[in-house]
Motif scaffolding. Structure first.
Motif, PDB file in Angstrom:
ATOM      1  N   THR A 157      37.799  31.304  50.137  1.00  0.00           N
ATOM      2  CA  THR A 157      38.081  30.724  48.834  1.00  0.00           C
ATOM      3  C   THR A 157      39.085  29.586  48.952  1.00  0.00           C
ATOM      4  OG1 THR A 157      37.734  32.908  47.884  1.00  0.00           O
ATOM      5  CG2 THR A 157      38.768  31.283  46.482  1.00  0.00           C
ATOM      6  N   VAL A 223      29.046  42.027  37.471  1.00  0.00           N
ATOM      7  CA  VAL A 223      30.091  41.090  37.893  1.00  0.00           C
ATOM      8  C   VAL A 223      29.510  39.681  37.949  1.00  0.00           C
ATOM      9  CG1 VAL A 223      31.583  40.430  39.806  1.00  0.00           C
ATOM     10  CG2 VAL A 223      31.420  42.819  39.129  1.00  0.00           C
ATOM     11  N   THR A 224      28.312  39.560  38.515  1.00  0.00           N
ATOM     12  CA  THR A 224      27.673  38.248  38.580  1.00  0.00           C
ATOM     13  C   THR A 224      27.588  37.639  37.183  1.00  0.00           C
ATOM     14  OG1 THR A 224      26.314  39.149  40.358  1.00  0.00           O
ATOM     15  CG2 THR A 224      25.669  37.014  39.465  1.00  0.00           C
ATOM     16  N   VAL A 227      31.313  37.182  35.322  1.00  0.00           N
ATOM     17  CA  VAL A 227      32.159  36.129  35.888  1.00  0.00           C
ATOM     18  C   VAL A 227      31.526  34.764  35.685  1.00  0.00           C
ATOM     19  CG1 VAL A 227      33.180  35.225  38.001  1.00  0.00           C
ATOM     20  CG2 VAL A 227      33.268  37.668  37.535  1.00  0.00           C
ATOM     21  N   ILE A 238      31.018  33.780  43.673  1.00  0.00           N
ATOM     22  CA  ILE A 238      30.702  35.109  43.142  1.00  0.00           C
ATOM     23  C   ILE A 238      29.221  35.423  43.327  1.00  0.00           C
ATOM     24  CG2 ILE A 238      30.464  36.373  40.969  1.00  0.00           C
ATOM     25  CD1 ILE A 238      33.243  36.556  42.027  1.00  0.00           C
ATOM     26  N   ILE A 368      37.620  39.281  43.870  1.00  0.00           N
ATOM     27  CA  ILE A 368      36.984  38.748  42.666  1.00  0.00           C
ATOM     28  C   ILE A 368      37.979  37.894  41.886  1.00  0.00           C
ATOM     29  CG2 ILE A 368      35.889  39.388  40.482  1.00  0.00           C
ATOM     30  CD1 ILE A 368      34.930  41.959  41.832  1.00  0.00           C
ATOM     31  N   ALA A 371      38.516  34.466  43.358  1.00  0.00           N
ATOM     32  CA  ALA A 371      37.361  33.601  43.115  1.00  0.00           C
ATOM     33  C   ALA A 371      37.388  33.088  41.676  1.00  0.00           C
ATOM     34  CB  ALA A 371      36.066  34.358  43.396  1.00  0.00           C
TER      35      ALA A 371
END
Ligand code: NA
Ligand code: NA
Ligand code: NA
Lengths: 383, 133, 383, 133, 133, 383
Positions: A157, A223-224, A227, A238, A368, A371
């Protein structure tokens, strides 16, 4: 090249073929820096998988090479690293690393105890505090963002964001990020002990429930979606992280999971590390900025650790189910080292206390969270 | 400076709200998966051993094995420990036996006499071919 | 971004950073479609190695992502999948998959009983029949060709041809191809039983002779030469297929064979699947064409199956050495599932009958046949 | 429509002729490979057991093993089955033993004392180096 | 032609000087690494056995093992051979046991009943999941 | 394509779809050449890992393919090998192969006995002698340099240099380099025996000292620095070789070492081999140049072998510590075959003599030496 050249001019000609005259003082100084990096990587085992390629890349950058980094011109092709570095410049390598990281990560402990997501969020305050400090001591806002992300303790990241916001600082940021990640076992414990009482460190947490395959798959998808909806600029990181995790948890694509966990991540790591290292020329590295970045990096790690611990204490005020604040520090990510530090500190206070799996929750939440922060900075500045 | 503070305020709010949303979503989803066992939230404090044992038993562990294991645990750790799950050691099936089996099925090389097949020096393919070459 | 913004405008600003307002109805509908694909891939095991990457790519395509699929402009690099998708657009990935397929395929049963090549050819009639149907219901000839090839039951070939003739239909064609390949065990048996008598299903075939290494190597070279001479547009597919097979059968390049069978095919599969999925936007997928394609796909499979069986019966009229017509259906390829279906149906009629190896002949012949058809369409339209 | 039919006619002709050419070529080539055993085309119908057994025997299987195997097959499947080939189970030599052997030869690490070499936690390379570091 | 000779002369000089530089550098560096054992340059000609044995012994080999080994060597090769190093056979720790251990730790699948976990045909993942699916 | 075409014209149309009429005589002759290459690779095991891909690439080059090697034009993408061959054209593949070679090479024997570096240097005289011969029989200086390097017995280096100085000769040079490397066990022994006496062949060398990890790491760094300073144009080859070796000898990056030794080198080998083969068209290969190159290649190997042996004898004049001249021939590289030849010849003279490890010193020195020569030619001509 005539046959009548005298002996002297031949020697001169020979000398001109060499590049000894192109060696600069800053190169020689960098050799010392590189030797230190090699020492840390090989003998101290500071994230050797990345520091060795970075340091070797830096060695190549600080030699008068030919045909290694030059741009193409006319019919002449570019140098090898002109092409390989496109993977960093086009932002391809970091998401591919995340694909492998996702295939290697078990989000089970986080799903079993989702409260720990807040700990992963709190640790990101270190990023913002460092951002503030960096702007105060004179970095531009973009540079400050790229420097702050060091506190997220997430190598790919950091490289991703630095390439986007401040490519000229890529090398010192990457070096700081990976070095401090390796230093987590030394940086964190004093802060953790200073901010907690003996009783808090002895808190035992109830064992985690089992998480089923379906729940893990839903988590990856959720989460996909969440986020990307909230921070669309984090899509690449992600998206790839969760693709890798979905492949892993589906349990029906063993071949692809293995490929992401091994072949892909290993080869990309070699290329990513050397590409980052090759930007580490003396001019780019030997200046006040680098020292400032290294200094700010320590601060970022310290604040992130402290915020994670304090957030855990804050949550204990409102919750009946007490959290051991030692797992808060794991929110900086640096998977899995920060979680191991929590475990070790916990057992120091109470040898029968097993915090490792509990600390894995904030630990992967930190990935997470970082990101998300990176996406936020990109949206703010690079959009 | 003020601008930076604005960015920081917004940014930290974003991070907290994103991860808090995930927390909320996880909790809601988690409820569905925990429902079948309504006593699971308070299990470690007060769950009696027999129901758990029954659960484990349902999962395939013979009850008398379970009893023996529980006795051993009680003897080793003392009171205060409850056996919540019993499982055989995880024998992860790696790819290799499967690949080996596939290789066997593909059967490119078949040993045509009784002698053993040995790897050759230098890793060359041994000269044992399916056909007569 | 001034310090004097009111609370309201700050919230608005925060909202504008998110992409929630960019969610469209078609995206939400696609999420349901994607959930169905995930269900089929994970729990029904419909070709999960490809359907999971495709479905995950589709998920990314139906979220308001940033920096994932955008084209480069000026100094800004393109999104990750702008670059990865070049592998599909430039037609690199499907031949590489074929390299791995060749390294995984044993053409021995085909060489031992070359008559079965005709069965693999006959099954391609499904492609042409579907092509005709597609033109009748309004698809352009190019589109019809790309749709018809679904009946060839060959994923990489379908993607290759669709990208060339009708790139806007890539997603539905790929989804149809892989879904129906997984449905072979349900689609084929009724047709097979309807077209054969009990006696035919009981035919036992004489066991296959051994095939030597030299014969296999000659076969690989000969297929390369004959197919490229007759249908040069199939060069890339057949060339790579036979290169992989030659490496495999040479028995002296174990390292390279393993690399083609594993590393290469696995990594390319992840990229190919997600690249295909990422074209699956609501606009491109939620329309009448997709439904028509899914319908035509079933028809293609059915006709291909029937033609294979009928060709076997036809050959029995002229030949003393009877063929069990159940192996004709294996000509649709879908390696190795169609061959397993032949075996299962054969044993249903006569438990002592072992058709598997005999069915592998038309099965792998079908791969060659479909590549030939693809080349023919390319020569006709894309040349 | 007519154009489509033209395309279809030509296309199917192309496919049939390509694969038929391959068939023809395969048959011709196959003849050369089958020639050494002239009786092989009619082998399954009428080949007497002894010659086959002899063939198998020539390939390295001891005759008394062969006799035992034939008896077992006859007992299991009943009459009508002929043993045409006997081979030991295919022991495909995978890369791993060879790679392991190569690794041993490369011998980067040598155990300098009598104690066992164990993998460390976390997969780090154990600290047993060839030299004195 | 003359030009070519110039190129050749220069070129061969370059190669020789580059590799000679490496030789020089290697020798200098090698000195540092050889210094601790000042007798090592003449060891093979005349080094007495006892000090060597002591060295080996310091490295963890029990002296009585060493004595036995020296006796065996002397008997096999005759005089003129000196045992300079004794080491257990190189047990290179390959990645596999470590990976296997990692796999076990990751423990994605846990056997929930007493039955054995077997690979399925076709290499599919066996239906033994950690959760209840 | 009208419906009214007569039967004859339809057949003609069908014929025009095929490419049989594009077969030329030179293609057919090349098929014979390719069959010979396949025979040598598969049955004689002449470097099959590279000769098989090269020969298969040559087969594709000598068939009337479509869509395999064409350049992109407008919206139409290029052929598969238009893209894959960029890895050769941009000089990416050979250094990547060297990365793997470095990860596979143990420089220990060279470090323990650095005198043998001179043997590796002496063998390069074969390169220069062949260069001279090539210019005399009419090749341009650039071509002569690319041809001479065959005597270095180093495949990737030969391909690298040929691509730079004489791309039109790439195919014959690569074929000659790999073929003669495989012929080392036949070419070298007569020369070695002719130039040495029985006594010399019986010289026993003192056993090599142990080399520690630190020394190997310093060696890798030092070679990188010294060679790049003296011959900067060799940067890409030497840099990658030593990066791979550093990863290997660090002992802390097992994952990356394995990736370089396996995944990376295997996949690149397939692509490199076929890319080289695909330049092997009849026009480029079937001419006097190829015969001359094959002839010059033998001479190059012979002179290199002789020079290595003679240099060892010369060093014995000045040194007390005698070198067995049989290890001089290993300086041509061709790792590890040339070293094995030394071992075999040594045992023929004295069955108790073990030269293998001693011969590994000049053997790996030859790899460095040939990279230096390549850099020198590039600096002289391509700069
Ligand atoms: Na983090
Ligand atoms: Na097919
Ligand atoms: Na050489």
């Amino acid at each position: 090249m005539e046959g009548t050249t005298t002996e002297t001019s031949k020697l001169q000609q020979l000398w001109e073929l060499t590049a000894i005259s192109d060696v600069t003082l800053s190169m020689v100084i960098m050799w010392v820096v590189i030797a230190v990096l090699f020492y840390l990587a090989v003998y101290k085992k500071y994230e050797p998988l990345l520091l060795i390629p970075i340091a070797f890349g830096a060695l190549l950058a600080n030699l008068p090479t030919e045909g290694l980094i030059n741009q193409p011109h006319g019919d002449h092709p570019g140098g090898l690293y002109y092409y390989i570095s496109l993977g960093v410049e086009y932002e391809i390598f970091p998401p591919l690393i995340f694909l492998g990281v996702g295939a290697l990560t078990d989000f089970g402990p986080l799903i079993a105890n989702p409260r720990t997501l807040l700990l992963g969020a709190a640790a990101q305050f270190g990023v913002f505090a460092t951002f503030l400090g960096a702007t105060i001591i004179g970095f531009s806002p973009q540079e400050a963002g790229a420097i702050g992300i060091i506190g997220g303790a997430d190598g790919p990241t950091s490289i991703f964001l630095a390439n986007k916001l401040a490519p000229h600082l890529l090398a010192p940021i990457a070096v700081a990020a990976y070095s401090y990640m390796a230093l987590v076992p030394m940086l964190q414990p004093p802060i953790m002990r200073a901010l907690t009482t003996e009783e808090e460190r002895k808190i035992r947490m109830k064992s985690l429930r089992e998480v089923t395959r379906l729940e893990k798959l839903i988590f990856a998808g959720m989460v996909t979606i969440v986020v990307i909806l909230l921070v669309p600029a984090a899509s690449a990181l992600i998206g790839m992280l969760m693709l890798g995790n979905f492949l892993r948890e589906s349990l029906v694509t063993e071949r692809l999971t293995k490929a992401a966990q091994n072949e892909l991540i290993n080869v990309v790591t070699i290329f990513l590390g050397t590409s980052v290292g090759i930007t580490m020329t003396g001019d780019a590295f030997l200046n006040a900025s680098t020292l400032k970045i290294l200094g700010l990096g320590v601060i970022a790690f310290g604040i992130a650790t402290a915020c994670g611990v304090l957030m855990a204490k804050l949550m204990n005020v409102f919750s009946k189910n007490k959290i051991n604040p030692l797992i808060g520090s794991a929110g900086v990510s640096a998977v899995p080292m920060a979680a191991r530090v929590s475990q070790v500190e916990g057992q120091r206070a109470d040898p029968g206390n097993f915090l490792l799996m509990h600390a894995m929750g904030p630990n992967v939440a930190g990935v997470i969270g970082t990101a998300v922060v990176a996406g936020y900075f990109i949206a703010w500045y690079a959009g | 400076m003020l601008e930076s503070l604005g960015l920081i305020g917004t940014g930290f709010a974003v991070v907290m709200s994103v991860l808090a949303s995930l927390w909320a979503a996880c909790s809601v989803i988690g409820k569905f998966f925990n429902r079948p066992k309504p006593d699971s939230t308070s299990a470690t404090q007060a769950a009696p051993v027999p129901p758990r044992a029954a659960v484990a038993s349902r999962a395939g562990v013979p009850p008398h094995h379970l009893a023996a294991i529980c006795a051993a645990v009680a003897d080793t750790f003392g009171p205060g420990y409850v056996v919540t799950r019993v499982a055989a050691p995880s024998h992860k099936v790696t790819e290799w036996p499967i690949e080996g089996r596939k290789d066997t099925f593909q059967g490119r090389r078949i040993r045509r006499d009784w002698g053993p097949t040995r790897p050759t020096l230098g890793g060359e393919t041994p000269n044992i071919l399916r056909g007569q070459q």
